[in-house]
Design a protein around this motif. Structure first.
Motif, PDB file in Angstrom:
ATOM      1  N   TRP A   1     -38.731 -12.445 -36.150  1.00  0.00           N
ATOM      2  CA  TRP A   1     -37.442 -13.143 -36.156  1.00  0.00           C
ATOM      3  C   TRP A   1     -37.534 -14.403 -37.015  1.00  0.00           C
ATOM      4  O   TRP A   1     -37.286 -15.520 -36.559  1.00  0.00           O
ATOM      5  N   ARG A   2     -37.886 -14.222 -38.273  1.00  0.00           N
ATOM      6  CA  ARG A   2     -38.073 -15.353 -39.179  1.00  0.00           C
ATOM      7  C   ARG A   2     -36.750 -15.893 -39.719  1.00  0.00           C
ATOM      8  O   ARG A   2     -36.676 -17.012 -40.201  1.00  0.00           O
ATOM      9  N   ARG A   3     -35.695 -15.079 -39.655  1.00  0.00           N
ATOM     10  CA  ARG A   3     -34.409 -15.497 -40.215  1.00  0.00           C
ATOM     11  C   ARG A   3     -33.298 -15.348 -39.171  1.00  0.00           C
ATOM     12  O   ARG A   3     -33.377 -14.507 -38.281  1.00  0.00           O
ATOM     13  N   THR A   4     -32.272 -16.149 -39.326  1.00  0.00           N
ATOM     14  CA  THR A   4     -31.153 -16.093 -38.383  1.00  0.00           C
ATOM     15  C   THR A   4     -30.507 -14.707 -38.377  1.00  0.00           C
ATOM     16  O   THR A   4     -30.025 -14.253 -37.339  1.00  0.00           O
ATOM     17  N   SER A   5     -30.498 -14.040 -39.515  1.00  0.00           N
ATOM     18  CA  SER A   5     -29.870 -12.715 -39.612  1.00  0.00           C
ATOM     19  C   SER A   5     -30.600 -11.673 -38.775  1.00  0.00           C
ATOM     20  O   SER A   5     -30.049 -10.608 -38.481  1.00  0.00           O
ATOM     21  N   SER A   6     -31.851 -11.964 -38.381  1.00  0.00           N
ATOM     22  CA  SER A   6     -32.623 -10.996 -37.601  1.00  0.00           C
ATOM     23  C   SER A   6     -32.451 -11.185 -36.093  1.00  0.00           C
ATOM     24  O   SER A   6     -33.006 -10.414 -35.312  1.00  0.00           O
ATOM     25  N   LEU A   7     -31.672 -12.188 -35.687  1.00  0.00           N
ATOM     26  CA  LEU A   7     -31.494 -12.476 -34.269  1.00  0.00           C
ATOM     27  C   LEU A   7     -30.326 -11.680 -33.696  1.00  0.00           C
ATOM     28  O   LEU A   7     -29.198 -11.797 -34.180  1.00  0.00           O
ATOM     29  N   PRO A   8     -30.539 -10.911 -32.642  1.00  0.00           N
ATOM     30  CA  PRO A   8     -29.435 -10.166 -32.019  1.00  0.00           C
ATOM     31  C   PRO A   8     -28.404 -11.073 -31.358  1.00  0.00           C
ATOM     32  O   PRO A   8     -27.215 -10.757 -31.340  1.00  0.00           O
ATOM     33  N   ALA A   9     -28.863 -12.214 -30.798  1.00  0.00           N
ATOM     34  CA  ALA A   9     -27.954 -13.101 -30.058  1.00  0.00           C
ATOM     35  C   ALA A   9     -28.335 -14.562 -30.291  1.00  0.00           C
ATOM     36  O   ALA A   9     -28.909 -15.214 -29.417  1.00  0.00           O
TER      37      ALA A   9
END
Length: 222
Positions: A138-146
């Motif tokens: 989860w290095r980038r905000t785009s990879s966060l589900p929530a």
């Protein structure tokens, strides 16, 4: 017969007792007011740090800065030093003055280091770290589900010298690890990956018995 206007010993003791009670009530109210003021000031500071981190991230394709957990291995600087220019400061080391100004909660009795820790989940590497959800990263905000439910920054205990929270080591009951769980009358300030912030009990961010884990990005939205 005309009565002497002077106070009797009993009357004087009653007056002193009333004054002591009123002083105790006033002192308690003052302490509560001071505590609330410090909690609000701390939350404001964390919001400022969050804004700086969001700006830093936006300039780097949504990537999160690193803490001392992995910064050296990746030839980068820790998150505090990285965001200094986004706080209006020159690039350079984080001096004691800058620590007090930007990275210290007024309720924290420490004399050095930071009061705030970065959630280490954002920099975990499946080749070097053992964690639930691997090999996801989860290095980038785009990879966060929530992102609005995933903790980014939290207050850490005074005795901790770290700049991060090793939440991937937590297990069992709501323990809080390095988090300063009761710094503000049983609660602590938290910043989330979307930039929002709140004063919460640690059990509201981590309580596996109730299925709550707002630290692990893969579980935060559940």
């Amino acid at each position: 017969m005309k009565r002497d206007a002077a106070f009797s010993l009993v009357e004087l003791l009653v007056v002193l007792a009333i004054i002591a009670v009123l002083a105790g009530v006033a002192s308690g109210a003052w302490q509560r007011a001071l505590g609330s003021s410090q909690a609000a000031q701390c939350l404001s500071t964390m919001r400022e740090l969050s804004t700086a981190m969001q700006l830093w991230s936006a300039d780097r394709g949504g990537e999160f800065p690193r803490s001392s957990h992995s910064a050296f291995a990746h030839r980068s600087r820790g998150w505090q030093r990285e965001i200094l220019p986004y706080l209006g400061e020159a690039e350079g080391p984080v001096t004691p003055e800058l620590q007090r100004r930007y990275f210290r909660c007024p309720s924290d009795a420490r004399t050095n280091g930071t009061s705030y820790g970065l959630n280490v989940f954002f920099e975990l590497d499946p080749e070097a770290d053992d964690y639930e959800g691997a090999p996801a990263r989860w290095r980038r905000t785009s990879s966060l589900p929530a992102p609005s439910r995933t903790v980014l920054l939290a207050e850490i205990k005074t005795e901790s010298s770290a700049d991060h929270v090793m939440a991937h080591f937590w297990s069992g009951s709501a323990e809080g690890g390095e988090v300063a769980v009761d710094r503000h009358d049983g609660r602590s300030n938290f910043v989330f990956a979307d930039g929002s912030a709140a004063l919460l009990r640690v059990e509201e961010t981590y309580d596996p018995g109730r299925g709550i884990n707002r630290w692990n990005p893969s579980l935060a939205g559940q």
